[in-house]
Design an enzyme around this catalytic site. Sequence first.
Site, PDB file in Angstrom:
ATOM      1  N   GLY A   1      42.652 -22.129  63.183  1.00  0.00           N
ATOM      2  CA  GLY A   1      42.773 -21.507  61.871  1.00  0.00           C
ATOM      3  C   GLY A   1      43.851 -20.441  61.809  1.00  0.00           C
TER       4      GLY A   1
ATOM      5  N   SER B   1      36.405 -21.866  66.329  1.00  0.00           N
ATOM      6  CA  SER B   1      35.879 -20.642  66.937  1.00  0.00           C
ATOM      7  C   SER B   1      34.391 -20.790  67.265  1.00  0.00           C
ATOM      8  CB  SER B   1      36.047 -19.464  65.980  1.00  0.00           C
ATOM      9  OG  SER B   1      37.358 -19.402  65.480  1.00  0.00           O
TER      10      SER B   1
ATOM     11  N   ARG C   1      39.542 -13.620  60.491  1.00  0.00           N
ATOM     12  CA  ARG C   1      38.245 -12.957  60.687  1.00  0.00           C
ATOM     13  C   ARG C   1      37.398 -13.088  59.415  1.00  0.00           C
ATOM     14  NH1 ARG C   1      36.048  -8.285  59.847  1.00  0.00           N
ATOM     15  NH2 ARG C   1      37.817  -7.460  58.686  1.00  0.00           N
TER      16      ARG C   1
ATOM     17  N   ASP D   1      34.556 -30.102  64.000  1.00  0.00           N
ATOM     18  CA  ASP D   1      35.060 -30.230  62.627  1.00  0.00           C
ATOM     19  C   ASP D   1      35.440 -31.677  62.325  1.00  0.00           C
ATOM     20  OD1 ASP D   1      34.973 -27.457  61.723  1.00  0.00           O
ATOM     21  OD2 ASP D   1      36.416 -27.123  63.336  1.00  0.00           O
TER      22      ASP D   1
ATOM     23  N   ASP E   1      33.175 -33.485  69.385  1.00  0.00           N
ATOM     24  CA  ASP E   1      34.046 -32.652  68.561  1.00  0.00           C
ATOM     25  C   ASP E   1      33.188 -32.071  67.424  1.00  0.00           C
ATOM     26  OD1 ASP E   1      36.410 -31.694  67.167  1.00  0.00           O
ATOM     27  OD2 ASP E   1      36.125 -33.394  65.802  1.00  0.00           O
TER      28      ASP E   1
ATOM     29  N   GLU F   1      35.949 -29.366  57.081  1.00  0.00           N
ATOM     30  CA  GLU F   1      37.301 -28.892  56.748  1.00  0.00           C
ATOM     31  C   GLU F   1      37.488 -28.675  55.245  1.00  0.00           C
ATOM     32  OE1 GLU F   1      39.062 -27.615  58.839  1.00  0.00           O
ATOM     33  OE2 GLU F   1      39.223 -28.716  60.697  1.00  0.00           O
TER      34      GLU F   1
HETATM   35  C1  XBP Z   1      39.397 -28.210  64.165  1.00  0.00           C
HETATM   36  C2  XBP Z   1      40.333 -27.093  64.041  1.00  0.00           C
HETATM   37  C3  XBP Z   1      39.876 -25.752  63.682  1.00  0.00           C
HETATM   38  C4  XBP Z   1      39.250 -25.636  62.306  1.00  0.00           C
HETATM   39  C5  XBP Z   1      39.138 -24.198  61.869  1.00  0.00           C
HETATM   40  O1  XBP Z   1      38.727 -28.158  65.380  1.00  0.00           O
HETATM   41  O2  XBP Z   1      41.518 -27.277  64.242  1.00  0.00           O
HETATM   42  O3  XBP Z   1      40.984 -24.917  63.748  1.00  0.00           O
HETATM   43  O4  XBP Z   1      40.046 -26.283  61.333  1.00  0.00           O
HETATM   44  O5  XBP Z   1      38.484 -23.426  62.813  1.00  0.00           O
HETATM   45  P1  XBP Z   1      37.886 -29.427  65.991  1.00  0.00           P
HETATM   46  P2  XBP Z   1      39.062 -22.026  63.315  1.00  0.00           P
HETATM   47  O6  XBP Z   1      38.134 -30.665  65.181  1.00  0.00           O
HETATM   48  O7  XBP Z   1      38.402 -29.520  67.411  1.00  0.00           O
HETATM   49  O8  XBP Z   1      36.432 -29.016  65.947  1.00  0.00           O
HETATM   50  O9  XBP Z   1      39.532 -21.303  62.098  1.00  0.00           O
HETATM   51  O10 XBP Z   1      37.907 -21.359  63.991  1.00  0.00           O
HETATM   52  O11 XBP Z   1      40.212 -22.335  64.243  1.00  0.00           O
HETATM   53 MG    MG Z   2      37.752 -32.835  64.450  1.00  0.00          MG
END
Ligand code: XBP
Ligand code: MG
Length: 258
Positions: free
Chosen positions: A54, A126, A84, A12, A10, A19
């Site tokens: 997001g 993303s 964006r 984030d 994973d 985050e």
């Molecule tokens: C975590 C998410 C993402 C990020 C923001 O993903 O839910 O939406 O918070 O990224 P993970 P985006 O833990 O699966 O990596 O704005 O690109 O969605």
């Molecule tokens: Mg995560």
Amino acid sequence: MSRLQALFWDVDGTLAETERDGHRVAFNQAFADLGLAWCWDEQRYGELLAVTGGRERLLADMATRSDAPVSPQEREALALELHRRKNRHYGDLVHAAQLPLRPGVGALIDEARRAGLRQAITTTTSRSNVDALLRVHLGAGWAAHFAAVVCGEDVQHKKPHPEVYLLALQQLALDPLHAVALEDSPGGVAAARAAHVPVLVTRSAYFLQAPLEGAIAIGPGLDQRDGWRPALRGREGPVTLDDIQAWHGEMDTVSHFG
Ligand code: XBP
Ligand code: MG
């Protein structure tokens, strides 16, 4: 006992604490860009993490506001534009070296590579965000370390839906029980488990107290041996592939962690 063949990472919260200090800050910069008097403080952002993605998070927040556009079309357009801009600001933050990898992550990626394990990125963020983060920390050729890179754009359903994991398994032609997923959050654990991938949790800042069930191991971070359940032998040094292999080998005997 099935042999561990792959690690699924994973992004984030697991690779880096992106985050609170990354996405949240970048969302607030995007609000300011458009002259919106919106600001997500740490607590509000923590609540909003229940929504993955997001753009989806922006729409969920708008649904609670009296000062958001009224029509669904306008909301969708605003969410797209904010998202964006947010991703551009996020890339800038990463390049300003404000988002280090979590301790122990780089070492385990290296160890797994040397041991010939396959590795995949399994995230609902993303692709541009993954590229920005890993380019800075692993270099321009970062993708060569990973047999699959599955991101938010590749799926119809984000975590906690298992689609990201199912796609990675398909791309690696792998039995889920031969992999271990590394996750930090309840949604990530649910996604891996729904795809039958054994999951190891390194709790991130937002999920230090969150109830998490069904992981093969839960601990505070890969750089330390203290604080893991099941407990690790020895107190010195990071979590190693041997440790993960041992947890993986014993997973049938482990039931729930509160
Ligand atoms: C975590 C998410 C993402 C990020 C923001 O993903 O839910 O939406 O918070 O990224 P993970 P985006 O833990 O699966 O990596 O704005 O690109 O969605
Ligand atoms: Mg995560």
